[in-house]
Design an enzyme around this catalytic site. Sequence first.
Site: not given
Length: 414
Positions: A139, A223, A259
Site C-alpha cells: 500500500w 496490517d 471496510k
Amino acid sequence: MPGVSIFKDVPLVPTDHVFHVNQQYKDDTNPNKVNLGIGAYRDDDGNPMVLSVVSRVEKQLAEEIAAKTLNHEYLSIDGLGSFTQAACKLCLGGDSPAIAENRVCGAQGISGTGSLRLGMEFLKKFHCSDVVYLSKPTWGNHKKMLLGTGYKAENIKEYRYFDSASKSLDFSGMCEDLKNAPENSIILLHACAHNPTGVDPNQDQWKEIAEIMKRQNLFPLIDMAYQGFVTGDPDKDAWAARYFVSQGFEVLIAQSFAKNFGLYNERCGNLCVVTTDNETAEKIRSQLKAIIRPMWSNPPNHGARIVATILNQDALNTEWRETLKSMAGRILNCRKLLHEKLRLLGTPGSWNHLEDQKGMFGFTGLSVKQVEFLASKYHIYLLNSGRINICGITSANVDYVAKAIYDAVTTCNA
C-alpha cells in the site's frame, strides 16, 4: 492588499494517486464512466453501502443522545474500552489464550492508518531495530507513514512478494529476503486481502514465513484492514495473525473498521498489541497513551460506539457477520463474472489470476499505456499499477468493462 506570502516558496505536492484517479472519475461527465480505482466497497448498483445493522445502531445511539443517556464527553486517551476490548477479541478470537492471560492491550486509532502510525511511532521509540521491510509492492501509504515517523529511507527495505509474470506470490523470493533480513528487523505483513495485489500466502506458506521470522528473530507488524473480505468469515481471515500469536510472537496488529463495517469516514481503528505478560502490556498501554496525547489527544467516539455495540451484542454480531459474508460473496462473484467475460471474448493472456487473487483488489497486469487507453476511450478509471477495485464491477457494467479491457490489450502493446 496582503504582501508576498512568507510561504510563497512552499512546493506544491501532487495529489495522492488514488484520490487523483477518483477525482478524474468525479470530473468526468460521460454517462458510461466506471470507477475501478478508489478502495471502497460498492453494491451492485455501484453505490456506497451503509450496512443496515449500522443504520439501526446509529438510530439507537441518536435516541440515547436525545434521551441524555449518552453524551459527547471525552473518551479515555486510549479510546472506548468496550470497543478496544471487542476489537482485540475480533482480532485474536474469543478463546485467545493471550487475552485470557491478560497480556493484550488495545488502543483506539484513527482508522487503520492512524492505528498503523501509532504502532510505528511506538516501534520507532522502543524497538531495538530501525530497519523495516515492506512487501514489494505494498500500500502506497506504508512508506510515507514510516518516513513521517522518522525512519530513514535507506532503512526501509523491501521483500519480494508479487511475481508479475505469473501474477501470483513470489514465495521463494519472499522467503529468501526474510532469511537475509538483519536480526530484529520489523516486517510489515498484510493479514489478508493484500493491498494492492490481492495475493495472499496459504496457511502452509504462512507457517513457513513464521518459522523463518522466528529463526531470524524478526518482529511482525501486521496490517489487518480487510478482515472478513476474503472468505466472508472474520475468524478465518484472521488466521495468519492468530497463528503468529500462537507461535509466541510479540506482535502489533493494526485493525481498520472502514471496510468491514462501511465506516470509512468515521475513522474507526484499533492497535492490538500482544506481549508476554500483563505488566509489560500495561507499560505499553501507558506509552501508547503518551504518544496519542500530543497527536490526536482523544479519539472520536461515534464509529467506536457503533462497532462496540454490534460486536458486544450477539444478535447484532450475527447479523453483521451475515452481511459481511454477503459482501465477500459479491466480491467473489464479480471476480468470476469478469474472468468469464474476458475468457469468452478471447482476451489475449491468462486471466485466471482474477479468481485466484483475494479480497477487494485485483492486480490485472494491465500496463500504464493500457490504463491510460481505458480512461481516454472508455472513461474507465483505475490505478496506473493496473490495480482495480473488484467492487467497481457490476452486473450492469461488466460487459462494457470486459470489452474495454479486450480492446486495451489487443490495441496497446504493454
